[in-house]
Design a protein around this motif. Structure first.
Motif, PDB file in Angstrom:
ATOM      1  N   TRP A 112      56.046  -8.472  55.948  1.00 36.60           N
ATOM      2  CA  TRP A 112      55.041  -7.649  55.658  1.00 36.60           C
ATOM      3  C   TRP A 112      55.015  -6.282  55.532  1.00 36.60           C
ATOM      4  O   TRP A 112      54.010  -5.731  54.806  1.00 36.60           O
ATOM      5  CB  TRP A 112      55.204  -7.256  57.983  1.00 36.60           C
ATOM      6  N   TYR A 113      56.414  -5.997  55.329  1.00 35.93           N
ATOM      7  CA  TYR A 113      56.445  -4.932  54.842  1.00 35.93           C
ATOM      8  C   TYR A 113      56.316  -4.322  52.643  1.00 35.93           C
ATOM      9  O   TYR A 113      55.249  -3.460  53.174  1.00 35.93           O
ATOM     10  CB  TYR A 113      58.018  -4.191  54.876  1.00 35.93           C
ATOM     11  N   CYS A 114      56.856  -5.841  52.548  1.00 40.47           N
ATOM     12  CA  CYS A 114      56.042  -5.912  51.322  1.00 40.47           C
ATOM     13  C   CYS A 114      55.057  -6.317  50.864  1.00 40.47           C
ATOM     14  O   CYS A 114      54.164  -5.130  49.977  1.00 40.47           O
ATOM     15  CB  CYS A 114      57.110  -7.165  50.534  1.00 40.47           C
ATOM     16  N   GLU A 115      54.018  -6.727  51.918  1.00 34.32           N
ATOM     17  CA  GLU A 115      52.546  -7.137  51.596  1.00 34.32           C
ATOM     18  C   GLU A 115      52.072  -5.462  52.041  1.00 34.32           C
ATOM     19  O   GLU A 115      51.690  -5.711  50.572  1.00 34.32           O
ATOM     20  CB  GLU A 115      52.358  -7.929  52.285  1.00 34.32           C
ATOM     21  N   ASN A 116      51.934  -4.751  52.819  1.00 29.98           N
ATOM     22  CA  ASN A 116      51.417  -3.760  53.230  1.00 29.98           C
ATOM     23  C   ASN A 116      52.527  -2.045  51.977  1.00 29.98           C
ATOM     24  O   ASN A 116      51.034  -1.648  51.452  1.00 29.98           O
ATOM     25  CB  ASN A 116      51.763  -3.453  54.500  1.00 29.98           C
ATOM     26  N   CYS A 117      53.623  -2.696  51.187  1.00 26.55           N
ATOM     27  CA  CYS A 117      53.803  -1.662  50.610  1.00 26.55           C
ATOM     28  C   CYS A 117      52.876  -1.845  49.484  1.00 26.55           C
ATOM     29  O   CYS A 117      52.575  -1.091  48.781  1.00 26.55           O
ATOM     30  CB  CYS A 117      55.462  -2.122  50.457  1.00 26.55           C
ATOM     31  N   GLU A 177      48.748  -0.098  45.447  1.00 28.50           N
ATOM     32  CA  GLU A 177      47.389  -1.385  44.475  1.00 28.50           C
ATOM     33  C   GLU A 177      46.622  -0.036  44.961  1.00 28.50           C
ATOM     34  O   GLU A 177      45.717   0.717  44.121  1.00 28.50           O
ATOM     35  CB  GLU A 177      46.943  -2.075  44.407  1.00 28.50           C
ATOM     36  N   ILE A 178      46.357   0.747  46.516  1.00 25.08           N
ATOM     37  CA  ILE A 178      45.465   1.429  46.196  1.00 25.08           C
ATOM     38  C   ILE A 178      45.828   2.701  45.859  1.00 25.08           C
ATOM     39  O   ILE A 178      44.607   3.413  44.671  1.00 25.08           O
ATOM     40  CB  ILE A 178      45.018   2.307  47.845  1.00 25.08           C
ATOM     41  N   LEU A 179      47.038   2.826  45.418  1.00 24.81           N
ATOM     42  CA  LEU A 179      46.876   4.861  44.801  1.00 24.81           C
ATOM     43  C   LEU A 179      47.017   4.611  43.137  1.00 24.81           C
ATOM     44  O   LEU A 179      46.331   5.590  43.007  1.00 24.81           O
ATOM     45  CB  LEU A 179      48.182   4.910  45.283  1.00 24.81           C
ATOM     46  N   VAL A 180      47.051   3.250  42.666  1.00 25.86           N
ATOM     47  CA  VAL A 180      46.427   2.985  41.345  1.00 25.86           C
ATOM     48  C   VAL A 180      45.433   3.568  41.443  1.00 25.86           C
ATOM     49  O   VAL A 180      44.650   3.744  40.637  1.00 25.86           O
ATOM     50  CB  VAL A 180      47.493   1.797  40.911  1.00 25.86           C
ATOM     51  N   PHE A 221      58.753   2.461  57.794  1.00 27.37           N
ATOM     52  CA  PHE A 221      58.127   2.272  59.874  1.00 27.37           C
ATOM     53  C   PHE A 221      57.731   1.655  59.433  1.00 27.37           C
ATOM     54  O   PHE A 221      58.115   0.738  60.709  1.00 27.37           O
ATOM     55  CB  PHE A 221      57.199   3.777  59.818  1.00 27.37           C
ATOM     56  N   LEU A 222      57.340   0.755  57.875  1.00 23.25           N
ATOM     57  CA  LEU A 222      56.554  -0.894  57.882  1.00 23.25           C
ATOM     58  C   LEU A 222      57.477  -1.763  58.140  1.00 23.25           C
ATOM     59  O   LEU A 222      57.332  -2.818  58.778  1.00 23.25           O
ATOM     60  CB  LEU A 222      55.812  -1.431  56.574  1.00 23.25           C
ATOM     61  N   LYS A 223      58.961  -1.375  58.161  1.00 19.32           N
ATOM     62  CA  LYS A 223      59.800  -2.464  58.252  1.00 19.32           C
ATOM     63  C   LYS A 223      59.932  -2.685  60.153  1.00 19.32           C
ATOM     64  O   LYS A 223      60.460  -4.053  60.524  1.00 19.32           O
ATOM     65  CB  LYS A 223      61.481  -2.401  58.109  1.00 19.32           C
TER      66      LYS A 223
END
Length: 334
Positions: free
Chosen positions: A153-158, A163-166, A192-194
């Motif tokens: 979940w952490y890696c996917e949401n990071c 990608e959004i910021l890019v 916090f995503l963890k």
């Protein structure tokens, strides 16, 4: 051609001999066209499927109903009684579902006299649904098979946030200064995503338009949850507080929502920080999508004003979520 010619064809094919009392289009649908149909033998919801590539996803609803009701007998999900993908009756797929009594919470909110009870009940329903564990994160196809799976979940949401910021940087949607502020904010808070809990069965589109309420003995009760086509295996905190409508009703009534939820499921210790981070990511994502949005009931000038309003809301939400999460972090460290 009459306004409801396709719906009348569907009715004629599936309910021959029944008299039409009324047909009304639901104004809140975005992905598909849904109609409130009253016949002399009962009330139905007829949905014309527009969303290409996801046509059969609406059929998940019956399987999810069976799955949840095995554990919680009276969980309120409407049954789909007919689906037709042949395009022989009309040129699009359609479904016919039983109609649950009530109106959307979004539409009824102002007239509800027992809001805290309603949000506690909503919390209970989502606590029940989220108690169903799934083996991996990902989407669910029409047979509830996991597809497009991922483990972290952490890696996917990071990855999603980066990608959004890019996109924002490439399309100059924020000033350099504001972009840096948001990049630094994510770098400092992404851990916090963890803390998220999952994968669990999630609805996938928990806006207040998909929660139905009705009046019963002088007060309102939740009468149903609808539109499960985007259901997936996901994180519970993100689902419980997702939604970008303003004002944020769910966050306003968060104590009651959490009170009901904890009767059937747990939340992460840092659920408030996680909620702020998810809403920040959602507002960031909204900025990248505003230009491509269309509304079938708005003209060119109205569309321009709507987009302007949405951008203003998204920017305000970014500021508010950064501020709110920073305050939560400071109070945690005291």
């Amino acid at each position: 051609m009459s306004k409801y010619s396709d719906i009348k064809k569907v009715i004629s094919k599936n309910f021959p001999g029944n008299k039409i009392k009324s047909i009304k289009e639901f104004p809140e649908g975005y992905n598909n066209l849904a109609y409130d149909v009253r016949l002399d033998n009962g009330d139905y919801v007829i949905k014309i499927i527009k969303l290409k590539g996801f046509e059969t996803y609406v059929l998940k609803q019956n399987k999810i109903k069976i799955l949840i009701c095995k554990k919680f007998k009276n969980f309120p999900i409407a049954k789909i009684i007919k689906s037709d993908y042949t395009k022989r009756v009309i040129d699009k797929p359609y479904t016919i579902a039983e109609k649950l009594k009530g109106k959307s919470l979004q539409k009824s909110y102002k007239e509800i006299n027992n809001k805290e009870e309603i949000f506690e009940e909503i919390g209970e329903l989502y606590g029940k649904m989220h108690s169903i564990k799934v083996e991996s994160y990902g989407e669910l196809d029409s047979n509830l098979n996991l597809i497009k799976t991922y483990k972290s979940w952490y890696c996917e949401n990071c990855k999603k946030a980066k990608e959004i910021l890019v996109k924002i940087e490439e399309n100059n949607l924020l000033s350099n200064r504001t972009l840096k502020i948001n990049k630094d904010f994510f770098k400092n808070n992404k851990s916090f995503l963890k803390k998220e809990i999952g994968p669990r069965l999630c609805h996938g589109d928990v806006s207040l338009t998909n929660i139905l309420v009705k009046k019963s003995i002088g007060k309102y009760v939740v009468s149903g949850i609808i539109d499960f086509e985007f259901s997936r295996a996901s994180g519970i905190t993100q689902e419980l507080f997702s939604g970008l409508r303003e004002p944020d009703r769910k966050y306003k009534h968060k104590e009651s929502l959490v009170k009901g939820y904890l009767k059937y499921n747990n939340l992460p210790k840092d659920w408030q920080q996680l909620t702020c981070l998810y809403k920040w990511i959602g507002s960031l994502d909204r900025l990248t999508k505003i230009n491509g949005m269309v509304w079938r009931d708005l003209n060119k000038e109205q569309t321009k004003e709507r987009k302007k309003h949405l951008r203003k809301d998204a920017l305000r939400n970014l500021r508010n979520m950064r501020k709110r999460l920073d305050l939560l972090n400071k109070s945690k460290n005291l």
